[in-house]
Design an enzyme around this catalytic site. Structure first.
Site, short mmCIF file in Angstrom:
data_model
loop_
_atom_site.label_atom_id
_atom_site.label_comp_id
_atom_site.label_asym_id
_atom_site.label_seq_id
_atom_site.Cartn_x
_atom_site.Cartn_y
_atom_site.Cartn_z
N CYS A 180 -3.88 11.80 -2.11
CA CYS A 180 -4.96 12.48 -2.83
C CYS A 180 -6.20 11.59 -2.79
O CYS A 180 -6.15 10.45 -2.36
CB CYS A 180 -4.57 12.71 -4.28
SG CYS A 180 -3.08 13.71 -4.47
N ASN B 106 -3.87 8.85 -7.43
CA ASN B 106 -3.52 8.94 -6.01
C ASN B 106 -2.29 8.10 -5.78
O ASN B 106 -2.30 6.90 -6.04
CB ASN B 106 -4.70 8.43 -5.17
CG ASN B 106 -4.38 8.33 -3.69
OD1 ASN B 106 -5.03 7.60 -2.97
ND2 ASN B 106 -3.39 9.06 -3.21
N TYR C 10 -4.24 6.97 10.14
CA TYR C 10 -4.52 8.40 10.06
C TYR C 10 -5.31 8.85 8.83
O TYR C 10 -6.27 9.62 8.95
CB TYR C 10 -3.19 9.17 10.12
CG TYR C 10 -3.32 10.64 9.82
CD1 TYR C 10 -4.06 11.47 10.65
CD2 TYR C 10 -2.72 11.19 8.69
CE1 TYR C 10 -4.19 12.82 10.36
CE2 TYR C 10 -2.84 12.53 8.40
CZ TYR C 10 -3.59 13.34 9.23
OH TYR C 10 -3.72 14.67 8.96
#
Ligand code: SF4
Length: 494
Positions: free
Chosen positions: A9, A110, A249
């Protein structure tokens, strides 16, 4: 991205009385949209009150001028969510608003906590009630239940909760930001026009004209209020274990993580791949966007020309937005268009960030072959992923991970590539270039930085069809299942 990894997140916070904090949070979240697309929310502190607006969808779908106008105040926090625990539902959208022991508080998180369930049960036994199925609410309710100063409360969170948690917390008079002892997910501090900002990634600071101060350290609590900001190291941090997939990524290439520009880390991954897996070829292409820099790195290191062989339809979003497999597969052709005039008749090196389930890469290769590619040599910026993640990346169960079940030549045959080369662990570490060994590499090695048996048990129960009661994290099967013949591999540790 050739194969879907489900995402962490994004969190954002600002304390800047006099500025339009809701609008700045909106743009901060907009910059963090790649970290989560299921829901978005903003909470402001306005004259002693917290005002919250959340909704399902992209930041731009949730917020409009009317909503932003309602969010007055001098401080704000925001969140973009990709669900990792708790189902994808409106009431799990963050920030979460909570009240307890005379404190109003909003929290955005997160990461993923591996032992939230027993802590939730202990809190419930003390009479604490929960409104969501998220580990984030467990952290928040635990924080509220602790006596003492904020530093003492966060110290107890750090002692008790294991896993990944980059947290931003808003009260009517202050903004708090803290990072878990391992520093699994990123969090940084910036400065803006006499105020301060915290965000998952530095790209969010750049977009709103804030200047990076520095990364927030593991076990650090940053408090921002009318007097400015101050830092407290609330616990002793073990050696850091940041998620290396942030570099491969997740993070945007223009973000700086622990002093490293992500674009440069990815260029070096490509150069390392070229050194480890050279091949005779005419053209290097990357699977956009996450592998573009690595493809440039591969091309630069070898002298093979680079070209954009796949054009991305930028408004489709990441393929894993759709949780349904059929829609996800359809999403690949919606997402990329090959440039047949550029690649026809060519021997291609195709650089991608990772292969997870091996469902998307064959479709990309098929697409390139239909466009006339003569040979396709896949080069992957990560080692084979053989173990699931328990720290906020919902990649797959071990049974679904293609590299956990097939050898490299078998994976090459499955995806339809002429050759396949994965970056080695050592090559990856060299490419990221942070001194020491500060990364979590558990999805490659199975060596988890904290005990994850409870999460493995949950995963195993889910796979055995005994799962977890829909909206509640309580296990509904008993431990005998764990040793049953044919029990899933994860139960026994992997
Ligand atoms: S297991 Fe893999 S994806 Fe998960 S935190 Fe560690 S490196 Fe990142």
């Amino acid at each position: 991205m050739g194969d879907p990894l489900q995402e962490a997140c994004g969190v954002f916070g600002i304390f800047a009385p006099g500025l339009d904090v809701a609008r700045l949070t909106f743009y901060g979240l907009y910059a963090l949209q790649h970290r989560g697309q299921e829901s978005a929310g903003i909470c402001t502190a306005d004259d002693g009150r917290l005002r919250l607006e959340t909704g399902m969808g992209l930041v731009s779908q949730v917020f409009n001028e009317d909503l932003l106008a309602r969010l007055q105040g001098g401080a704000a926090i925001g969140h973009t969510r990709y669900s990792t625990t708790g189902s994808s539902r409106f009431r799990n959208a963050q920030p979460l608003l909570m009240h307890g022991h005379g404190i109003d508080m909003a929290l955005a998180h997160n990461g993923n906590v591996v032992d939230a369930q027993p802590i939730r049960q202990a809190l419930e036994a003390e009479g604490v009630t929960f409104e969501t199925s998220t580990d984030s609410e467990v952290i928040g309710k635990f924080l509220l239940a602790q006596p003492g100063t904020w530093a003492q409360r966060f110290a107890r969170v750090m002692q008790r909760f294991h896993g990944a948690y980059s947290l931003v917390v808003l009260t009517p008079d202050r903004l708090l930001a803290a990072r878990d002892p391992l520093g699994v997910r990123p969090l940084c501090l910036g400065r803006i026009d006499g105020g301060y900002v915290v965000a998952s990634e530095t790209c969010a600071l750049d977009h709103i004209g804030a200047e990076l101060v520095r990364s927030i350290a593991p076990c650090e609590l940053v408090t921002i209020d009318a007097r400015g900001w101050r830092s407290e190291q609330v616990a002793t941090a073990p050696s850091a274990r940041g998620c290396v997939f942030e570099h491969i990524y997740f993070a945007r290439p223009d973000s700086v993580l622990d002093g490293q520009l992500v674009y440069e880390s990815r260029m070096r991954m490509g150069a390392e791949l070229a050194r480890e897996h050279p091949v005779e070829a005419d053209l290097v292409i990357g699977v956009p966007d996450s592998a573009t820099a690595s493809a440039v790195g591969y091309a630069t290191a070898t002298g093979i020309p680079y070209a954009d062989g796949l054009v991305k339809n930028r408004y489709v979003g990441r393929t894993f937005i759709q949780p349904d497999q059929r829609l996800r597969e359809l999403g690949v052709s919606l997402k990329f268009n090959p440039l047949s005039q550029i690649i026809a008749g060519k021997r291609l090196v195709v650089v991608d960030d990772s292969i997870v389930r091996g469902t998307t890469t064959p479709r990309v290769i098929q697409m390139l072959r239909h466009a006339g590619a003569r040979e396709i040599h896949m080069r992957i910026c990560a080692p084979p992923i053989r173990h699931p993640c328990f720290f906020g990346v919902d990649m797959a169960t071990r049974a679904e991970l293609i590299a956990a079940n097939l050898t490299v030549p078998e994976v090459a045959a499955h995806i339809g590539a002429d050759s396949l080369g994965y970056l080695s662990l050592e090559g990856l570490k060299r490419a990221v270039g942070v001194p020491g060994d500060p990364f979590c590499l558990a999805c490659f090695t199975g060596d988890y930085p904290v005990p994850v048996q409870l999460e493995m048990d949950k995963l195993a129960l889910e796979r055995a069809g005994l799962s977890i009661d829909g909206d509640s994290p309580h296990l509904v099967a008993n431990a005998a299942v764990y040793s049953a013949p044919g029990a899933p591999e994860a139960v026994r540790g992997s």
